[in-house]
Design a protein around this motif. Sequence first.
Motif, mmCIF file in Angstrom:
data_model
loop_
_atom_site.group_PDB
_atom_site.id
_atom_site.type_symbol
_atom_site.label_atom_id
_atom_site.label_comp_id
_atom_site.label_asym_id
_atom_site.label_seq_id
_atom_site.Cartn_x
_atom_site.Cartn_y
_atom_site.Cartn_z
ATOM 1 N N GLN A 50 -40.447 58.553 75.054
ATOM 2 C CA GLN A 50 -40.680 57.303 74.419
ATOM 3 C C GLN A 50 -40.549 56.342 75.652
ATOM 4 O OE1 GLN A 50 -42.567 57.395 71.947
ATOM 5 N NE2 GLN A 50 -42.043 58.719 70.232
ATOM 6 N N VAL A 51 -41.136 55.268 75.829
ATOM 7 C CA VAL A 51 -40.829 54.037 76.874
ATOM 8 C C VAL A 51 -39.384 53.571 76.607
ATOM 9 C CG1 VAL A 51 -41.226 52.042 77.810
ATOM 10 C CG2 VAL A 51 -43.140 53.915 77.689
ATOM 11 N N LYS A 65 -45.221 44.545 72.898
ATOM 12 C CA LYS A 65 -45.703 45.816 72.509
ATOM 13 C C LYS A 65 -45.237 46.632 71.580
ATOM 14 C CE LYS A 65 -47.777 50.026 74.633
ATOM 15 N NZ LYS A 65 -48.111 50.600 75.886
ATOM 16 N N TYR A 66 -43.622 47.019 71.816
ATOM 17 C CA TYR A 66 -42.795 47.945 71.293
ATOM 18 C C TYR A 66 -41.934 47.177 70.045
ATOM 19 C CZ TYR A 66 -44.183 50.635 74.897
ATOM 20 O OH TYR A 66 -44.964 51.597 76.054
ATOM 21 N N SER A 67 -42.454 46.203 69.684
ATOM 22 C CA SER A 67 -41.818 45.439 68.488
ATOM 23 C C SER A 67 -42.502 46.073 67.223
ATOM 24 C CB SER A 67 -42.431 43.792 68.483
ATOM 25 O OG SER A 67 -43.569 43.566 68.275
ATOM 26 N N THR A 68 -43.509 46.823 67.276
ATOM 27 C CA THR A 68 -43.741 47.795 66.078
ATOM 28 C C THR A 68 -43.866 49.073 66.476
ATOM 29 O OG1 THR A 68 -46.069 47.681 66.209
ATOM 30 C CG2 THR A 68 -44.822 45.604 65.266
ATOM 31 N N TYR A 72 -45.764 52.411 69.964
ATOM 32 C CA TYR A 72 -45.336 53.855 70.617
ATOM 33 C C TYR A 72 -46.443 54.803 70.300
ATOM 34 C CZ TYR A 72 -40.619 52.071 71.193
ATOM 35 O OH TYR A 72 -39.668 51.090 71.523
ATOM 36 N N ALA A 73 -47.139 54.425 69.036
ATOM 37 C CA ALA A 73 -48.303 55.005 68.681
ATOM 38 C C ALA A 73 -49.451 55.216 69.570
ATOM 39 C CB ALA A 73 -48.733 54.653 67.365
ATOM 40 N N ASP A 74 -49.646 53.867 70.462
ATOM 41 C CA ASP A 74 -50.807 53.641 71.183
ATOM 42 C C ASP A 74 -50.679 54.413 72.513
ATOM 43 O OD1 ASP A 74 -52.046 51.990 69.444
ATOM 44 O OD2 ASP A 74 -51.217 50.158 70.565
ATOM 45 N N ASP A 75 -49.019 54.480 72.669
ATOM 46 C CA ASP A 75 -48.689 55.475 73.866
ATOM 47 C C ASP A 75 -49.067 56.963 73.692
ATOM 48 O OD1 ASP A 75 -47.661 53.097 75.286
ATOM 49 O OD2 ASP A 75 -45.576 53.778 74.977
ATOM 50 N N LEU A 76 -48.901 57.251 72.581
ATOM 51 C CA LEU A 76 -49.112 58.738 72.112
ATOM 52 C C LEU A 76 -50.641 58.989 72.337
ATOM 53 C CD1 LEU A 76 -48.312 61.574 71.330
ATOM 54 C CD2 LEU A 76 -48.062 60.607 68.874
ATOM 55 N N VAL A 95 -37.943 59.159 63.798
ATOM 56 C CA VAL A 95 -38.927 58.150 63.796
ATOM 57 C C VAL A 95 -40.300 58.610 64.427
ATOM 58 C CG1 VAL A 95 -38.033 57.202 66.061
ATOM 59 C CG2 VAL A 95 -39.098 55.773 64.460
ATOM 60 N N SER A 96 -40.282 59.355 65.319
ATOM 61 C CA SER A 96 -41.520 59.944 65.957
ATOM 62 C C SER A 96 -42.512 60.820 64.875
ATOM 63 C CB SER A 96 -41.266 60.860 66.958
ATOM 64 O OG SER A 96 -40.964 60.238 68.196
ATOM 65 N N ALA A 97 -42.026 60.935 63.612
ATOM 66 C CA ALA A 97 -42.714 61.579 62.718
ATOM 67 C C ALA A 97 -43.705 60.632 62.379
ATOM 68 C CB ALA A 97 -41.884 62.049 61.501
ATOM 69 N N MET A 98 -43.388 59.346 62.030
ATOM 70 C CA MET A 98 -44.319 57.989 61.688
ATOM 71 C C MET A 98 -45.086 57.723 62.997
ATOM 72 S SD MET A 98 -44.053 57.671 58.458
ATOM 73 C CE MET A 98 -43.155 59.205 58.244
ATOM 74 N N ILE A 99 -44.445 57.525 63.963
ATOM 75 C CA ILE A 99 -45.354 57.289 65.329
ATOM 76 C C ILE A 99 -46.589 58.151 65.278
ATOM 77 C CG2 ILE A 99 -45.212 57.587 67.683
ATOM 78 C CD1 ILE A 99 -42.307 56.324 67.498
ATOM 79 N N GLY A 100 -46.339 59.434 65.107
ATOM 80 C CA GLY A 100 -47.211 60.532 65.210
ATOM 81 C C GLY A 100 -48.477 60.424 64.012
ATOM 82 N N LEU A 101 -47.920 60.103 63.042
ATOM 83 C CA LEU A 101 -48.855 59.970 61.686
ATOM 84 C C LEU A 101 -49.596 58.738 62.122
ATOM 85 C CD1 LEU A 101 -47.625 59.638 58.140
ATOM 86 C CD2 LEU A 101 -48.939 57.861 58.942
ATOM 87 N N LEU A 102 -49.107 57.641 62.718
ATOM 88 C CA LEU A 102 -49.796 56.372 63.136
ATOM 89 C C LEU A 102 -50.928 56.693 64.207
ATOM 90 C CD1 LEU A 102 -47.060 53.641 63.093
ATOM 91 C CD2 LEU A 102 -48.947 53.867 61.397
ATOM 92 N N ALA A 103 -50.472 57.422 65.083
ATOM 93 C CA ALA A 103 -51.469 57.874 66.166
ATOM 94 C C ALA A 103 -52.604 58.763 65.568
ATOM 95 C CB ALA A 103 -50.682 58.824 67.051
ATOM 96 N N SER A 104 -52.253 59.658 64.628
ATOM 97 C CA SER A 104 -53.429 60.456 64.182
ATOM 98 C C SER A 104 -54.240 59.607 63.240
ATOM 99 C CB SER A 104 -52.809 61.306 63.056
ATOM 100 O OG SER A 104 -52.235 61.026 61.563
ATOM 101 N N LEU A 105 -54.001 58.426 62.733
ATOM 102 C CA LEU A 105 -54.786 57.382 61.961
ATOM 103 C C LEU A 105 -55.618 56.678 63.060
ATOM 104 C CD1 LEU A 105 -52.527 55.776 59.245
ATOM 105 C CD2 LEU A 105 -54.046 57.925 59.318
#
Length: 262
Positions: A50-51, A65-68, A72-76, A95-105
Amino acid sequence: MDIRKRNNVHVTGQGDRPMVFAHGFGCDQNMWRFVAPQFERDFKVVLFDQVGAGGSDLSAYDKTKYSTLHGYADDLVEIGRDLGLKDAVFVGHSVSAMIGLLASLKAPELFGRMVLVGPSPRYIDDGEYVGGFTEKQIAELLEFLEDNHMGWSAAMAPSIMGNADRPELGEELTNSFCRTDPEIAKAFARVTFTSDNRKDLSKVTIPTLILQCSEDIIASEAVGEFVRSQIPGSEIVFLRATGHCPNLSAPAEVVSAIRAYV
């Protein structure tokens, strides 16, 4: 922008299907060193930082950008598209579980399955929802981190790791926390511990496995059960591992659970 340089992306393995590993707060891709290589024979293994973490490009860090977690999901998503990923298995810790979940959406075509290790959609208690911390506790935790990054790391990491009988694990996590840029760590901690992704869980359309440890002070079994109840068709496996980082404390069990699912 060189996306691979920004996120220190490494691709290994001989398989066609991609498997993407994402690390938790205060960590980097090195935390997967006992798990990821076990899949290199059958998968194209993707690791990244992660950045703000590990070997990522710190100059790419942007406070707004990284205030939410969406930043991070956009990066993924960008990593996935840059690598041409399709139907990938996403494995996200903490926390990357939720980052991945957001990226999948945002880009459902990238992922075919998700494995969430110690996920929590919200750490702060809210009515009947028990996230594990009161608002006051989180405020104090963040204040401690703000005042003394090193002291916070030394105090918190062993508790997060659990496995008091194996102090070397807590020491590794402490060192990892201490290596993180203090200002970025403070901002990422605030984003992590104050996020609320409960409403996003029901939108997930990808088959999802939750790996849940016992004695996890960050993401309790009740939280894991909540995630399972909210993600349609998801499954949960209760590991024998204790603490919050089974990728370090019980890698063979994590590998076995992922292999059985994919």
